[in-house]
Each structure stands twice: as structure tokens, then as C-alpha cells.
Write a protein that holds these residues in place. Structure first.
Motif, PDB file in Angstrom:
ATOM      1  N   ARG A 200      38.435   2.911 -64.468  1.00 19.27           N
ATOM      2  CA  ARG A 200      39.110   2.030 -63.628  1.00 19.27           C
ATOM      3  C   ARG A 200      40.712   2.751 -63.754  1.00 19.27           C
ATOM      4  O   ARG A 200      41.530   2.777 -62.769  1.00 19.27           O
ATOM      5  CB  ARG A 200      39.263   0.534 -63.735  1.00 19.27           C
ATOM      6  CG  ARG A 200      37.823   0.127 -63.032  1.00 19.27           C
ATOM      7  CD  ARG A 200      38.042  -1.587 -63.269  1.00 19.27           C
ATOM      8  NE  ARG A 200      37.021  -1.968 -62.726  1.00 19.27           N
ATOM      9  CZ  ARG A 200      36.403  -3.206 -62.824  1.00 19.27           C
ATOM     10  NH1 ARG A 200      37.224  -3.898 -63.674  1.00 19.27           N
ATOM     11  NH2 ARG A 200      35.209  -3.381 -62.128  1.00 19.27           N
ATOM     12  N   LYS A 201      41.158   3.094 -64.990  1.00 21.59           N
ATOM     13  CA  LYS A 201      42.570   3.630 -65.312  1.00 21.59           C
ATOM     14  C   LYS A 201      42.729   5.028 -65.049  1.00 21.59           C
ATOM     15  O   LYS A 201      43.814   5.402 -65.022  1.00 21.59           O
ATOM     16  CB  LYS A 201      42.736   3.208 -66.744  1.00 21.59           C
ATOM     17  CG  LYS A 201      42.572   1.987 -67.013  1.00 21.59           C
ATOM     18  CD  LYS A 201      42.691   1.653 -68.537  1.00 21.59           C
ATOM     19  CE  LYS A 201      42.700   0.153 -68.951  1.00 21.59           C
ATOM     20  NZ  LYS A 201      42.686  -0.030 -70.305  1.00 21.59           N
TER      21      LYS A 201
ATOM     22  N   ARG B 298      43.619   8.359 -63.174  1.00 22.97           N
ATOM     23  CA  ARG B 298      44.428   8.513 -61.948  1.00 22.97           C
ATOM     24  C   ARG B 298      44.216  10.065 -62.036  1.00 22.97           C
ATOM     25  O   ARG B 298      44.324  10.628 -60.801  1.00 22.97           O
ATOM     26  CB  ARG B 298      45.743   8.219 -62.179  1.00 22.97           C
ATOM     27  CG  ARG B 298      46.116   6.845 -62.345  1.00 22.97           C
ATOM     28  CD  ARG B 298      45.504   6.161 -61.076  1.00 22.97           C
ATOM     29  NE  ARG B 298      45.618   4.600 -61.304  1.00 22.97           N
ATOM     30  CZ  ARG B 298      44.572   3.796 -61.362  1.00 22.97           C
ATOM     31  NH1 ARG B 298      43.349   4.451 -61.169  1.00 22.97           N
ATOM     32  NH2 ARG B 298      44.598   2.475 -61.543  1.00 22.97           N
ATOM     33  N   TYR B 299      44.009  11.126 -62.880  1.00 25.20           N
ATOM     34  CA  TYR B 299      43.952  12.541 -62.735  1.00 25.20           C
ATOM     35  C   TYR B 299      42.871  12.863 -63.655  1.00 25.20           C
ATOM     36  O   TYR B 299      42.502  12.452 -64.759  1.00 25.20           O
ATOM     37  CB  TYR B 299      45.269  13.165 -63.080  1.00 25.20           C
ATOM     38  CG  TYR B 299      46.352  12.754 -62.188  1.00 25.20           C
ATOM     39  CD1 TYR B 299      46.489  13.382 -61.088  1.00 25.20           C
ATOM     40  CD2 TYR B 299      47.094  11.582 -62.568  1.00 25.20           C
ATOM     41  CE1 TYR B 299      47.581  12.995 -60.476  1.00 25.20           C
ATOM     42  CE2 TYR B 299      48.468  11.262 -61.929  1.00 25.20           C
ATOM     43  CZ  TYR B 299      48.272  12.071 -60.541  1.00 25.20           C
ATOM     44  OH  TYR B 299      49.622  11.660 -59.798  1.00 25.20           O
TER      45      TYR B 299
ATOM     46  N   GLN C 226      43.333  14.371 -58.267  1.00 28.98           N
ATOM     47  CA  GLN C 226      44.113  13.061 -58.307  1.00 28.98           C
ATOM     48  C   GLN C 226      42.864  11.873 -57.624  1.00 28.98           C
ATOM     49  O   GLN C 226      42.614  12.224 -56.518  1.00 28.98           O
ATOM     50  CB  GLN C 226      45.286  13.215 -57.191  1.00 28.98           C
ATOM     51  CG  GLN C 226      45.949  11.681 -57.351  1.00 28.98           C
ATOM     52  CD  GLN C 226      47.370  11.870 -56.236  1.00 28.98           C
ATOM     53  OE1 GLN C 226      47.151  12.538 -55.229  1.00 28.98           O
ATOM     54  NE2 GLN C 226      48.259  11.028 -56.609  1.00 28.98           N
ATOM     55  N   CYS C 227      42.859  11.142 -58.575  1.00 28.99           N
ATOM     56  CA  CYS C 227      41.659   9.943 -58.263  1.00 28.99           C
ATOM     57  C   CYS C 227      42.437   8.890 -57.497  1.00 28.99           C
ATOM     58  O   CYS C 227      42.702   7.943 -58.103  1.00 28.99           O
ATOM     59  CB  CYS C 227      41.154   9.630 -59.499  1.00 28.99           C
ATOM     60  SG  CYS C 227      40.377  11.112 -60.431  1.00 28.99           S
ATOM     61  N   LEU C 228      42.257   8.846 -56.292  1.00 26.69           N
ATOM     62  CA  LEU C 228      42.927   7.692 -55.506  1.00 26.69           C
ATOM     63  C   LEU C 228      41.759   6.604 -55.314  1.00 26.69           C
ATOM     64  O   LEU C 228      40.616   6.980 -55.641  1.00 26.69           O
ATOM     65  CB  LEU C 228      43.367   8.185 -54.214  1.00 26.69           C
ATOM     66  CG  LEU C 228      44.441   9.229 -54.184  1.00 26.69           C
ATOM     67  CD1 LEU C 228      44.840   9.803 -52.734  1.00 26.69           C
ATOM     68  CD2 LEU C 228      45.702   8.921 -54.780  1.00 26.69           C
ATOM     69  N   PRO C 229      42.183   5.480 -54.635  1.00 22.13           N
ATOM     70  CA  PRO C 229      41.145   4.318 -54.726  1.00 22.13           C
ATOM     71  C   PRO C 229      39.870   4.801 -53.662  1.00 22.13           C
ATOM     72  O   PRO C 229      38.889   4.456 -53.978  1.00 22.13           O
ATOM     73  CB  PRO C 229      42.040   3.126 -54.348  1.00 22.13           C
ATOM     74  CG  PRO C 229      43.322   3.459 -54.635  1.00 22.13           C
ATOM     75  CD  PRO C 229      43.548   4.965 -54.621  1.00 22.13           C
TER      76      PRO C 229
ATOM     77  N   ARG D 120      33.377   4.743 -57.070  1.00 23.46           N
ATOM     78  CA  ARG D 120      34.603   5.692 -57.543  1.00 23.46           C
ATOM     79  C   ARG D 120      34.364   5.782 -58.992  1.00 23.46           C
ATOM     80  O   ARG D 120      34.245   6.912 -59.581  1.00 23.46           O
ATOM     81  CB  ARG D 120      35.830   5.110 -57.143  1.00 23.46           C
ATOM     82  CG  ARG D 120      37.089   5.791 -57.918  1.00 23.46           C
ATOM     83  CD  ARG D 120      38.625   5.065 -57.945  1.00 23.46           C
ATOM     84  NE  ARG D 120      39.488   5.634 -58.492  1.00 23.46           N
ATOM     85  CZ  ARG D 120      39.818   5.571 -59.551  1.00 23.46           C
ATOM     86  NH1 ARG D 120      39.174   4.830 -60.635  1.00 23.46           N
ATOM     87  NH2 ARG D 120      41.003   6.259 -60.109  1.00 23.46           N
TER      88      ARG D 120
ATOM     89  N   ASP E 113      47.075  13.683 -67.405  1.00 22.42           N
ATOM     90  CA  ASP E 113      48.086  13.054 -67.086  1.00 22.42           C
ATOM     91  C   ASP E 113      48.750  13.260 -65.742  1.00 22.42           C
ATOM     92  O   ASP E 113      49.878  12.478 -65.230  1.00 22.42           O
ATOM     93  CB  ASP E 113      49.340  12.961 -68.107  1.00 22.42           C
ATOM     94  CG  ASP E 113      49.638  14.510 -68.217  1.00 22.42           C
ATOM     95  OD1 ASP E 113      49.244  15.398 -67.408  1.00 22.42           O
ATOM     96  OD2 ASP E 113      50.578  14.961 -69.373  1.00 22.42           O
ATOM     97  N   GLY E 114      48.576  14.395 -64.979  1.00 16.78           N
ATOM     98  CA  GLY E 114      48.880  14.406 -63.714  1.00 16.78           C
ATOM     99  C   GLY E 114      49.980  15.473 -63.524  1.00 16.78           C
ATOM    100  O   GLY E 114      50.185  15.988 -62.550  1.00 16.78           O
TER     101      GLY E 114
END
Length: 158
Positions: free
Chosen positions: A60-61, A63-64, A77-80, A128, A144-145
Motif C-alpha cells: 500500500r505504501k 509509490r515507485y 510510478q504506482c498511482l492508485p 493494485r 524512492d522515485g
């Protein structure tokens, strides 16, 4: 199981969290000891449930994600609702080594002409968190993106 069972090595640093999980689920230390002796299969089910909770929390945490091979680097990039990919590929015979951090930084700042930089998006085909977990099992690492953002800057202007 939704994900996979944590290994003994992965469980060891989570001992306090596991004890809290047992307490929340109404299992005392004495009951756990008894369960281990009398119904080990039930213990495995409890560990499976705990493993799912741990992986769900981690995913869930996220993001990348990143995936690197010698001739390819992909940042996600892992968007909702969708995942965005920015990638950089080189021909097999190019002598490129994207496993080398220094090379990646240089290629992003001044991309050689034989590199292909691209982007695409897609909605998740599954839940997801499950999809991201499967990607990590296939070699992606949680990131970390910074690489994603740097690759975005090297995309050709449209």
C-alpha cells in the motif's frame, strides 16, 4: 493466501508485530504454544494471515518501482488506479550497462543516440497491491522515485 508466507528469516525481526497480531486475534502466548503442539496446520494459517497483513501494508505504501537489466532500465510510478512506466532501452550490442549507477546518471544527463526513451501508462489488471507484489517477485525493487523523475526529464519533447 493473497501474497506468500514470510520466511523464518523475514519473521524474526517482526516478532513483536507478530505477538501484537496474535493478541489482536485473541490468541494468548499459552494458546499459541498449545496450538503449535496440537494443531501446527492452524499455526501455519495464522502465519499466512500475518504474512498477508505485512505484505499488504508494504504494498500500500509503494509509490515507485524499478527494474534494471544490463540494456534496459524501467521506472514505474504506482498511482492508485494506474501504473506509469518510463523506460530507457539500448541495443544488445551497445556496450551499455544499466546495472552501473554511474552509467545511468550519465545516460540520463546526456542520452546516447542509440538509446530509446519511452513512457506508457496502464490500469492495473488486478488488485493494485497484488500486481505490485507480483512485480517485486519478478525482479522489481521498491524505489524512492528519483530515477523515475530523472527518466521523465530525458523523454523526448512532443
Amino acid at each position: 493466501m493473497k501474497y506468500r508466507r514470510l520466511s523464518k528469516e523475514e519473521l524474526e525481526p517482526l516478532e513483536k508485530d507478530f505477538i501484537d497480531f496474535l493478541v489482536v486475534n485473541g490468541i494468548t502466548a499459552d494458546e499459541w504454544e498449545k496450538m503449535q503442539k496440537e494443531t501446527p496446520d492452524k499455526c501455519e494459517q495464522v502465519v499466512d494471515q500475518f504474512s498477508d497483513v505485512v505484505f499488504e501494508s508494504i504494498m500500500r505504501k509503494v509509490r515507485y518501482l524499478e527494474l534494471r537489466t544490463p540494456t534496459s532500465v524501467k521506472a514505474f510510478q504506482c498511482l492508485p488506479d494506474q501504473i506509469v512506466l518510463v523506460g530507457m532501452d539500448a541495443p544488445e550490442d551497445s556496450g551499455v550497462n544499466f546495472m552501473d549507477e554511474t552509467y545511468i546518471a550519465s545516460a540520463i544527463r546526456n542520452p546516447p543516440g542509440n538509446l530509446r526513451v519511452y513512457t506508457t501508462t496502464k490500469p492495473y489488471a488486478k488488485d493494485r497491491e497484488v500486481e505490485l507484489f507480483e512485480m517485486t517477485q519478478k525482479g522489481c525493487t521498491i524505489a524512492d522515485g528519483r530515477l523515475f523523475k530523472a527518466l521523465c526529464l530525458s523523454l523526448p519533447a512532443k
